[in-house]
Design a protein around this motif. Structure first.
Motif, PDB file in Angstrom:
ATOM      1  N   THR A  33       0.985  -1.222   0.017  1.00 39.85           N
ATOM      2  CA  THR A  33      -0.015  -0.122  -0.075  1.00 39.85           C
ATOM      3  C   THR A  33       0.945   1.261   0.107  1.00 39.85           C
ATOM      4  OG1 THR A  33      -0.190  -0.133   2.507  1.00 39.85           O
ATOM      5  CG2 THR A  33      -1.967  -0.897   1.171  1.00 39.85           C
ATOM      6  N   CYS A  34       1.925   1.298   0.661  1.00 38.88           N
ATOM      7  CA  CYS A  34       2.621   2.569   0.825  1.00 38.88           C
ATOM      8  C   CYS A  34       4.178   2.455  -0.156  1.00 38.88           C
ATOM      9  CB  CYS A  34       2.913   2.867   2.202  1.00 38.88           C
ATOM     10  SG  CYS A  34       3.778   1.492   3.002  1.00 38.88           S
ATOM     11  N   VAL A  35       4.325   1.574  -1.039  1.00 43.06           N
ATOM     12  CA  VAL A  35       5.446   1.686  -1.813  1.00 43.06           C
ATOM     13  C   VAL A  35       5.368   2.004  -3.028  1.00 43.06           C
ATOM     14  CG1 VAL A  35       5.093  -0.869  -2.774  1.00 43.06           C
ATOM     15  CG2 VAL A  35       7.388   0.011  -2.402  1.00 43.06           C
ATOM     16  N   ARG A  36       6.142   2.885  -3.495  1.00 43.36           N
ATOM     17  CA  ARG A  36       6.597   3.520  -4.931  1.00 43.36           C
ATOM     18  C   ARG A  36       6.871   2.272  -5.783  1.00 43.36           C
ATOM     19  NH1 ARG A  36       8.312   9.887  -4.099  1.00 43.36           N
ATOM     20  NH2 ARG A  36       6.714  10.268  -2.746  1.00 43.36           N
ATOM     21  N   LYS A  37       5.952   1.696  -6.363  1.00 35.58           N
ATOM     22  CA  LYS A  37       6.686   0.398  -7.037  1.00 35.58           C
ATOM     23  C   LYS A  37       7.317   0.633  -8.355  1.00 35.58           C
ATOM     24  CE  LYS A  37       4.220  -3.634  -5.672  1.00 35.58           C
ATOM     25  NZ  LYS A  37       3.459  -4.920  -6.248  1.00 35.58           N
ATOM     26  N   VAL A  38       8.290   0.259  -8.654  1.00 34.28           N
ATOM     27  CA  VAL A  38       8.916   0.525  -9.943  1.00 34.28           C
ATOM     28  C   VAL A  38       8.837  -0.453 -11.065  1.00 34.28           C
ATOM     29  CG1 VAL A  38      10.872   1.552  -8.539  1.00 34.28           C
ATOM     30  CG2 VAL A  38      11.212  -0.746  -9.379  1.00 34.28           C
ATOM     31  N   PRO A  39       8.978   0.057 -12.445  1.00 38.39           N
ATOM     32  CA  PRO A  39       8.312  -0.917 -13.420  1.00 38.39           C
ATOM     33  C   PRO A  39       9.331  -1.903 -13.909  1.00 38.39           C
ATOM     34  CG  PRO A  39       9.129   1.465 -14.311  1.00 38.39           C
ATOM     35  CD  PRO A  39       8.937   1.442 -12.677  1.00 38.39           C
ATOM     36  N   SER A  40      10.639  -1.715 -13.147  1.00 39.17           N
ATOM     37  CA  SER A  40      11.695  -2.770 -13.770  1.00 39.17           C
ATOM     38  C   SER A  40      12.437  -3.202 -12.648  1.00 39.17           C
ATOM     39  CB  SER A  40      12.606  -2.021 -14.723  1.00 39.17           C
ATOM     40  OG  SER A  40      13.838  -3.049 -14.850  1.00 39.17           O
ATOM     41  N   ASN A  41      12.879  -4.454 -12.514  1.00 34.11           N
ATOM     42  CA  ASN A  41      13.593  -5.102 -11.547  1.00 34.11           C
ATOM     43  C   ASN A  41      15.229  -4.778 -11.751  1.00 34.11           C
ATOM     44  OD1 ASN A  41      14.260  -7.105 -13.420  1.00 34.11           O
ATOM     45  ND2 ASN A  41      13.380  -8.749 -12.428  1.00 34.11           N
ATOM     46  N   SER A  42      15.567  -3.893 -12.745  1.00 36.29           N
ATOM     47  CA  SER A  42      16.902  -3.808 -13.131  1.00 36.29           C
ATOM     48  C   SER A  42      17.417  -2.720 -12.275  1.00 36.29           C
ATOM     49  CB  SER A  42      17.000  -3.165 -14.411  1.00 36.29           C
ATOM     50  OG  SER A  42      16.319  -3.961 -15.412  1.00 36.29           O
ATOM     51  N   PRO A  43      18.915  -3.026 -12.058  1.00 38.09           N
ATOM     52  CA  PRO A  43      19.578  -2.168 -10.841  1.00 38.09           C
ATOM     53  C   PRO A  43      19.521  -0.659 -11.539  1.00 38.09           C
ATOM     54  CG  PRO A  43      21.190  -3.280 -11.889  1.00 38.09           C
ATOM     55  CD  PRO A  43      19.615  -3.973 -12.523  1.00 38.09           C
ATOM     56  N   VAL A  44      19.884   0.424 -10.331  1.00 40.29           N
ATOM     57  CA  VAL A  44      20.414   1.650 -10.813  1.00 40.29           C
ATOM     58  C   VAL A  44      21.916   1.630 -10.911  1.00 40.29           C
ATOM     59  CG1 VAL A  44      20.507   3.984 -10.090  1.00 40.29           C
ATOM     60  CG2 VAL A  44      18.338   2.742  -9.765  1.00 40.29           C
ATOM     61  N   GLU A  45      22.552   2.066 -11.740  1.00 43.06           N
ATOM     62  CA  GLU A  45      24.051   2.162 -12.072  1.00 43.06           C
ATOM     63  C   GLU A  45      24.240   3.580 -12.122  1.00 43.06           C
ATOM     64  OE1 GLU A  45      25.945  -1.750 -13.483  1.00 43.06           O
ATOM     65  OE2 GLU A  45      23.878  -1.599 -14.434  1.00 43.06           O
ATOM     66  N   ASP A  46      23.377   4.674 -12.406  1.00 45.11           N
ATOM     67  CA  ASP A  46      23.753   5.830 -12.792  1.00 45.11           C
ATOM     68  C   ASP A  46      24.298   6.645 -11.485  1.00 45.11           C
ATOM     69  OD1 ASP A  46      24.185   8.465 -13.830  1.00 45.11           O
ATOM     70  OD2 ASP A  46      22.016   8.576 -14.555  1.00 45.11           O
ATOM     71  N   TYR A  47      25.222   7.333 -11.474  1.00 43.87           N
ATOM     72  CA  TYR A  47      25.524   8.046 -10.193  1.00 43.87           C
ATOM     73  C   TYR A  47      25.392   9.614 -10.576  1.00 43.87           C
ATOM     74  CZ  TYR A  47      27.504   4.029  -8.058  1.00 43.87           C
ATOM     75  OH  TYR A  47      27.649   2.658  -7.497  1.00 43.87           O
ATOM     76  N   THR A  48      24.744   9.957 -11.614  1.00 38.72           N
ATOM     77  CA  THR A  48      24.524  11.595 -11.821  1.00 38.72           C
ATOM     78  C   THR A  48      23.160  11.877 -12.043  1.00 38.72           C
ATOM     79  OG1 THR A  48      24.573  10.865 -14.482  1.00 38.72           O
ATOM     80  CG2 THR A  48      26.645  11.365 -13.498  1.00 38.72           C
TER      81      THR A  48
END
Length: 362
Positions: A33-48
């Motif tokens: 109920t309170c999670v902002r679900k993401v559309p992909s299970n891929s990781p984040v690798e961008d630090y910018t």
């Protein structure tokens, strides 16, 4: 015929990633109920960019989850939109720390993730007896995997009331080196905290500037002996929760909540009072044998699917034929096999075929 080597594993690619999907309060299942679900299970690798805040294009949450200061919150991650405790929460030997941050905001629903975060939880690394490389040590993501995708911590008892974003994060270091390569699995939950506390932490960071790809705990290799591990990000706040990773094989941290698809199911939360002693427990009958130990996870794998143990095998009429020796497939045939397997059964043999195929012949 031509052999196509799949270095990362075509079938593994979809199974090695994961997303934070559910939340518990004092053992009560609050669902998503309170999670902002993401559309992909891929990781984040961008630090910018801004993806390190709450991930890429997260959906709006249904609302806020209310917690009293001092309550136990359990974060829950899975590879797919399922709550199976027999599938690794994050596959592919993605070893690394699990962290949680909170940010005080005026309105959790309107917060962007660019706010000031303080660290309230960390489960990072501990040396395993006799280990000669970091892969074989204790890690937060091993606890996460082998505890059915769930880890817990306390909302700081002295925290001031108000709206907060809770940022859950698992960091996979299997592809990291001195030049970078860490993978971040992030999601934000919307909370309203009640109580009479007055704490408003000042040791805060913003994302993505809190991390750099070569920074502490990120820019190094775990495939060598480790004597220490610097947790990424700021120091844990004084009233935060520090857990020492404890699991190397499939097990259950004491009093872990049982996964259920229905919200509001009472159950005790996962214990945060972890020790450096591994929990000795056998893998579930239907678990993938690939996840038995961290050493096994880093060992060479084959494209041979082994039959399921008799204790978890379904009847022949309900289970598609599973090869007992190396088979030759076209890509289309292999995908069709997996789809048929998913529809018919959840056996250990099929899951092993999905996770450990390294090459296909076409």
């Amino acid at each position: 015929m031509k052999t196509v080597a799949v270095v990362a594993g075509l079938a593994v690619a979809a199974n090695a990633h994961a997303t934070w999907q559910y939340l518990w309060k004092n053992g009560e299942d609050l669902g998503s109920t309170c999670v902002r679900k993401v559309p992909s299970n891929s990781p984040v690798e961008d630090y910018t960019g801004t993806a390190l805040q709450c991930n890429v294009n997260p959906a709006d949450a249904e609302g806020n989850c209310e917690f009293a200061a001092g309550d136990t919150v359990t974060i829950e991650m899975h590879q797919h939109d399922t709550r199976s405790s027999t599938e690794e929460a994050i596959g592919g030997a993605h070893w690394g720390p699990v962290l949680a941050y909170m940010a005080s905001v005026e309105d959790a629903a309107a917060a962007t993730g660019a706010e000031d975060f303080f660290k309230v939880y960390q489960n990072t690394w501990a040396k395993a007896p006799g280990s000669t490389q970091g892969d074989n040590d204790f890690w937060g993501t091993k606890d996460l995997n082998y505890n059915g995708g769930k880890l817990d911590f306390k909302i700081p008892a002295d925290l001031a009331p108000g709206d907060y974003l809770l940022r859950a994060e698992a960091i996979a270091l299997h592809a990291a080196s001195a030049s970078g390569g860490a993978q971040h699995y992030v999601a934000c939950y919307q909370l309203t905290v009640t109580g009479s506390g007055s704490l408003k932490p000042t040791d805060t960071v913003t994302f993505p500037s809190a991390y750099t790809k070569t920074g502490p705990g990120l820019g190094f290799s775990i495939h060598a002996p480790l004597d220490s591990y610097p947790a990424p990000g700021p120091a844990l706040i004084e009233s935060g929760t520090e857990s020492t990773p404890q699991l190397l094989t499939f097990g259950t941290i004491e009093s872990a909540p049982s996964a259920t698809a229905a919200p509001s199911t009472a159950s005790k939360p996962a214990s945060s009072a972890a020790s450096a002693t591994p929990v000795a427990s056998s893998p579930p009958a239907s678990s993938s044998t690939a996840a038995q130990t961290s050493a096994a996870a880093s060992a060479p794998v084959t494209a041979i699917a082994e039959p399921a143990p008799s204790s978890s095998a379904a009847s022949p009429s309900a289970t598609p034929s599973t090869p007992t020796a190396e088979q030759k497939y076209t890509i289309a045939e292999f995908i069709a096999f997996l789809e048929k397997a998913d529809a018919a059964d959840d056996s250990a043999a099929i899951k092993k075929a999905r996770r450990h195929a390294r090459a296909f012949r076409v």
